[in-house]
Design a protein around this motif. Structure first.
Motif, PDB file in Angstrom:
ATOM      1  N   THR A  80       5.734 -94.099 -35.770  1.00  0.00           N
ATOM      2  CA  THR A  80       7.141 -93.264 -35.338  1.00  0.00           C
ATOM      3  C   THR A  80       8.066 -93.256 -36.287  1.00  0.00           C
ATOM      4  O   THR A  80       7.909 -94.299 -37.197  1.00  0.00           O
ATOM      5  CB  THR A  80       7.528 -93.997 -33.843  1.00  0.00           C
ATOM      6  OG1 THR A  80       8.540 -93.253 -33.665  1.00  0.00           O
ATOM      7  CG2 THR A  80       7.912 -95.402 -34.077  1.00  0.00           C
ATOM      8  N   GLY A  81       8.977 -92.584 -36.197  1.00  0.00           N
ATOM      9  CA  GLY A  81      10.208 -92.159 -37.330  1.00  0.00           C
ATOM     10  C   GLY A  81      10.819 -91.040 -37.193  1.00  0.00           C
ATOM     11  O   GLY A  81       9.907 -89.913 -36.864  1.00  0.00           O
ATOM     12  N   ILE A  82      11.910 -91.058 -37.612  1.00  0.00           N
ATOM     13  CA  ILE A  82      12.419 -89.616 -37.652  1.00  0.00           C
ATOM     14  C   ILE A  82      11.849 -88.447 -38.521  1.00  0.00           C
ATOM     15  O   ILE A  82      10.871 -88.914 -39.245  1.00  0.00           O
ATOM     16  CB  ILE A  82      14.213 -89.839 -38.067  1.00  0.00           C
ATOM     17  CG1 ILE A  82      14.019 -89.923 -39.626  1.00  0.00           C
ATOM     18  CG2 ILE A  82      14.773 -90.696 -37.109  1.00  0.00           C
ATOM     19  CD1 ILE A  82      15.570 -89.667 -40.003  1.00  0.00           C
ATOM     20  N   PRO A  83      12.095 -87.135 -38.354  1.00  0.00           N
ATOM     21  CA  PRO A  83      11.338 -86.156 -39.238  1.00  0.00           C
ATOM     22  C   PRO A  83      11.404 -86.473 -40.545  1.00  0.00           C
ATOM     23  O   PRO A  83      12.428 -87.054 -40.958  1.00  0.00           O
ATOM     24  CB  PRO A  83      11.816 -84.824 -38.588  1.00  0.00           C
ATOM     25  CG  PRO A  83      12.279 -85.227 -37.402  1.00  0.00           C
ATOM     26  CD  PRO A  83      12.734 -86.638 -37.390  1.00  0.00           C
ATOM     27  N   SER A  84      10.452 -86.209 -41.279  1.00  0.00           N
ATOM     28  CA  SER A  84      10.754 -86.429 -42.980  1.00  0.00           C
ATOM     29  C   SER A  84      10.478 -87.691 -43.536  1.00  0.00           C
ATOM     30  O   SER A  84      11.468 -87.847 -44.430  1.00  0.00           O
ATOM     31  CB  SER A  84      11.692 -85.408 -43.261  1.00  0.00           C
ATOM     32  OG  SER A  84      11.677 -83.915 -42.856  1.00  0.00           O
ATOM     33  N   LYS A 144      19.094 -94.082 -50.161  1.00  0.00           N
ATOM     34  CA  LYS A 144      19.539 -92.947 -51.107  1.00  0.00           C
ATOM     35  C   LYS A 144      18.817 -92.970 -52.507  1.00  0.00           C
ATOM     36  O   LYS A 144      18.404 -91.824 -52.648  1.00  0.00           O
ATOM     37  CB  LYS A 144      21.042 -93.367 -51.353  1.00  0.00           C
ATOM     38  CG  LYS A 144      21.633 -92.453 -52.366  1.00  0.00           C
ATOM     39  CD  LYS A 144      23.207 -92.637 -52.630  1.00  0.00           C
ATOM     40  CE  LYS A 144      23.950 -91.777 -53.555  1.00  0.00           C
ATOM     41  NZ  LYS A 144      25.350 -91.974 -53.696  1.00  0.00           N
ATOM     42  N   PRO A 145      18.424 -94.287 -53.091  1.00  0.00           N
ATOM     43  CA  PRO A 145      17.596 -94.144 -54.402  1.00  0.00           C
ATOM     44  C   PRO A 145      16.328 -93.416 -53.980  1.00  0.00           C
ATOM     45  O   PRO A 145      15.895 -92.691 -54.967  1.00  0.00           O
ATOM     46  CB  PRO A 145      17.533 -95.441 -54.803  1.00  0.00           C
ATOM     47  CG  PRO A 145      18.667 -96.148 -54.269  1.00  0.00           C
ATOM     48  CD  PRO A 145      18.789 -95.608 -52.763  1.00  0.00           C
ATOM     49  N   GLU A 146      15.567 -93.931 -52.752  1.00  0.00           N
ATOM     50  CA  GLU A 146      14.564 -93.326 -52.608  1.00  0.00           C
ATOM     51  C   GLU A 146      14.411 -91.617 -52.403  1.00  0.00           C
ATOM     52  O   GLU A 146      13.520 -90.912 -53.036  1.00  0.00           O
ATOM     53  CB  GLU A 146      13.831 -93.959 -51.287  1.00  0.00           C
ATOM     54  CG  GLU A 146      13.515 -95.362 -51.669  1.00  0.00           C
ATOM     55  CD  GLU A 146      13.063 -96.256 -50.211  1.00  0.00           C
ATOM     56  OE1 GLU A 146      12.315 -97.138 -50.299  1.00  0.00           O
ATOM     57  OE2 GLU A 146      13.315 -95.554 -49.211  1.00  0.00           O
ATOM     58  N   MET A 147      15.220 -91.245 -51.796  1.00  0.00           N
ATOM     59  CA  MET A 147      15.565 -89.866 -51.463  1.00  0.00           C
ATOM     60  C   MET A 147      15.823 -89.148 -52.596  1.00  0.00           C
ATOM     61  O   MET A 147      15.208 -88.082 -52.834  1.00  0.00           O
ATOM     62  CB  MET A 147      16.650 -89.502 -50.341  1.00  0.00           C
ATOM     63  CG  MET A 147      16.610 -88.379 -49.751  1.00  0.00           C
ATOM     64  SD  MET A 147      17.290 -88.112 -48.325  1.00  0.00           S
ATOM     65  CE  MET A 147      16.717 -89.091 -47.008  1.00  0.00           C
ATOM     66  N   SER A 189      26.664 -87.610 -45.705  1.00  0.00           N
ATOM     67  CA  SER A 189      27.576 -88.613 -45.086  1.00  0.00           C
ATOM     68  C   SER A 189      28.364 -87.778 -44.034  1.00  0.00           C
ATOM     69  O   SER A 189      29.077 -88.406 -43.174  1.00  0.00           O
ATOM     70  CB  SER A 189      28.791 -88.541 -46.141  1.00  0.00           C
ATOM     71  OG  SER A 189      29.376 -87.383 -46.462  1.00  0.00           O
ATOM     72  N   THR A 190      27.763 -86.641 -43.748  1.00  0.00           N
ATOM     73  CA  THR A 190      28.406 -85.924 -42.366  1.00  0.00           C
ATOM     74  C   THR A 190      27.393 -85.569 -41.399  1.00  0.00           C
ATOM     75  O   THR A 190      27.682 -85.838 -40.187  1.00  0.00           O
ATOM     76  CB  THR A 190      29.031 -84.524 -42.937  1.00  0.00           C
ATOM     77  OG1 THR A 190      28.077 -83.729 -43.800  1.00  0.00           O
ATOM     78  CG2 THR A 190      30.193 -84.709 -44.047  1.00  0.00           C
ATOM     79  N   CYS A 191      26.317 -84.900 -41.739  1.00  0.00           N
ATOM     80  CA  CYS A 191      25.546 -84.393 -40.706  1.00  0.00           C
ATOM     81  C   CYS A 191      23.995 -84.411 -40.939  1.00  0.00           C
ATOM     82  O   CYS A 191      23.217 -84.080 -40.138  1.00  0.00           O
ATOM     83  CB  CYS A 191      25.909 -83.048 -40.327  1.00  0.00           C
ATOM     84  SG  CYS A 191      25.641 -81.911 -41.753  1.00  0.00           S
ATOM     85  N   CYS A 192      23.414 -84.551 -42.304  1.00  0.00           N
ATOM     86  CA  CYS A 192      22.185 -84.426 -42.421  1.00  0.00           C
ATOM     87  C   CYS A 192      21.478 -85.868 -43.169  1.00  0.00           C
ATOM     88  O   CYS A 192      22.013 -85.973 -44.119  1.00  0.00           O
ATOM     89  CB  CYS A 192      21.786 -83.308 -43.404  1.00  0.00           C
ATOM     90  SG  CYS A 192      20.121 -83.017 -43.676  1.00  0.00           S
ATOM     91  N   GLN A 193      20.477 -86.428 -42.600  1.00  0.00           N
ATOM     92  CA  GLN A 193      19.447 -87.159 -43.257  1.00  0.00           C
ATOM     93  C   GLN A 193      18.089 -86.986 -43.338  1.00  0.00           C
ATOM     94  O   GLN A 193      17.378 -87.777 -43.651  1.00  0.00           O
ATOM     95  CB  GLN A 193      19.647 -88.791 -42.520  1.00  0.00           C
ATOM     96  CG  GLN A 193      21.016 -89.270 -42.681  1.00  0.00           C
ATOM     97  CD  GLN A 193      21.044 -90.368 -42.055  1.00  0.00           C
ATOM     98  OE1 GLN A 193      20.391 -90.868 -41.063  1.00  0.00           O
ATOM     99  NE2 GLN A 193      21.980 -91.494 -42.268  1.00  0.00           N
ATOM    100  N   ASP A 194      17.964 -85.548 -43.132  1.00  0.00           N
ATOM    101  CA  ASP A 194      16.426 -84.853 -43.306  1.00  0.00           C
ATOM    102  C   ASP A 194      16.170 -84.755 -44.617  1.00  0.00           C
ATOM    103  O   ASP A 194      16.825 -83.862 -45.215  1.00  0.00           O
ATOM    104  CB  ASP A 194      16.593 -83.766 -42.251  1.00  0.00           C
ATOM    105  CG  ASP A 194      15.109 -83.350 -42.239  1.00  0.00           C
ATOM    106  OD1 ASP A 194      14.276 -82.943 -43.149  1.00  0.00           O
ATOM    107  OD2 ASP A 194      14.637 -83.302 -40.812  1.00  0.00           O
ATOM    108  N   LEU A 195      15.117 -85.355 -45.106  1.00  0.00           N
ATOM    109  CA  LEU A 195      14.531 -85.130 -46.506  1.00  0.00           C
ATOM    110  C   LEU A 195      14.464 -83.578 -46.670  1.00  0.00           C
ATOM    111  O   LEU A 195      14.700 -83.023 -47.710  1.00  0.00           O
ATOM    112  CB  LEU A 195      13.278 -85.908 -46.749  1.00  0.00           C
ATOM    113  CG  LEU A 195      12.528 -85.523 -48.132  1.00  0.00           C
ATOM    114  CD1 LEU A 195      13.580 -86.226 -49.255  1.00  0.00           C
ATOM    115  CD2 LEU A 195      11.262 -86.404 -48.347  1.00  0.00           C
TER     116      LEU A 195
END
Length: 332
Positions: free
Chosen positions: A41-45, A176-179, A209-215
């Motif tokens: 399990t884990g969030i998408p991407s 952040k460095p990984e992405m 910082s606002t709305c997106c953490q999807d790779l």
């Protein structure tokens, strides 16, 4: 033979997998210890499918099923049997699936069933399918390991708990460095990797910082905005070290990109055409792909619009309209 650039990309993809070395070791230990159920399990991407596919390349007797296009339990059963045993007949229900497993399975060999996006099976209308699959080894008495992948928690998949929960491997969000390093693998061959990564960091800071953490979404935005970012350099108006001016030059495009985040209602070619013409984005409703639960919300809103206004209080408040007292006829 592969070129040096292609070999470098292959090595870079292998480095991307090393970021998930901890999760890979957990999956390997689960397979070595003959666990019957493994839930990833884990969030998408976050690399769940990528990591597992790389590990399954050297494993035999694996049936990999993408549950997105499985519209019935029969499709799941038939695809699994066809990948294991070259089965080409119909398999209508759980009993037939167990029977075929027991007939074809050879003692001493272990079968592996991988269900990617297993949460999609919740929408096919079978209340018994998921509990059956999660207890497949106990029911069939066949040495079979089930590996399921989902962005949801395991508790949300079943209405009733299992006698024992599966082993869970959690894929956390990339740092952040990984992405930046992963998106940096998409660097054009003509560009300097350091310059490209500095642009990725600017986009990451703007969107994350606002709305997106999807790779995948960040990769999509980087590839669409980068040509506009380097346009003043190509035209000889600015230098590469003038980062602040380059970034301020694409502020309007970044604001437009916020409106299209996740919707994907515009292709890369249409985006480039939009930048050239500076026209209003044209949304093609036929190609708009909304999130799963948003579709139900839109349909519910559409159906509710046909209710008479006088019934809103009855349908959408807790107390409802209340009962109207009817007076008794006659006097005392």
């Amino acid at each position: 033979m592969t070129s040096d650039k292609e070999s470098t990309k292959i090595i870079d993809r292998e480095k991307q997998l090393l970021i998930r070395n901890k999760q890979m070791m957990e999956i390997k230990n689960a397979m070595d210890s003959n666990v019957d159920n493994l839930f990833i399990t884990g969030i998408p991407s976050t690399g769940k499918t990528l990591v597992l596919k790389s590990m399954m390349r050297e494993v035999s007797n694996v049936a990999w099923i993408n549950c997105v296009d499985c519209l019935s339990a029969r499709i799941v059963f038939e695809r699994a049997l066809s990948q294991w045993f070259e089965f080409d007949d119909r398999c209508e229900n759980e009993d037939q699936f167990v029977y075929q497993l027991q007939c074809f399975h050879q003692q001493g060999s272990r079968l592996i069933l991988v269900l990617d996006k297993v949460d999609e099976l919740m929408s096919i209308g079978s209340a018994t399918l998921l509990p059956f699959l999660f207890r497949l080894r106990d029911i069939s008495r066949v040495d079979i390991m089930m590996i399921s992948i989902s962005h949801l928690k395991f508790d949300t998949l079943l209405t009733l708990p299992l006698p024992y929960p599966p082993m869970t491997v959690q894929f956390p969000i990339y740092t952040k460095p990984e992405m930046i390093n992963i998106i940096g693998l998409d660097c054009p061959e003509t560009e300097d990797i350091g310059f490209f990564k500095s642009f990725i960091e600017l986009i990451y800071n703007s969107f994350n910082s606002t709305c997106c953490q999807d790779l995948n979404e960040l990769r999509y935005m980087v590839l669409m905005l980068f040509p506009k970012y380097i346009e003043p350099i190509t035209n000889g108006l600015l230098e590469r070290n003038q980062t602040s001016r380059l970034f301020s030059n694409i502020q309007k495009e970044i604001k437009d990109a916020f409106h299209n985040l996740y919707l994907r209602n515009i292709s890369a070619n249409e985006w480039n055409e939009h930048l050239e013409t500076s026209s209003v984005l044209r949304v093609n409703t036929k190609r708009m792909d909304l999130p799963h639960y948003t579709k139900f919300l839109v349909m519910a809103s559409f159906l509710a619009s046909y209710n008479p206004a006088r019934l809103d209080k009855r349908f959408f408040t807790r107390g409802g309209e209340g009962k109207t007292r009817v007076g008794k006829k006659g006097g005392v």
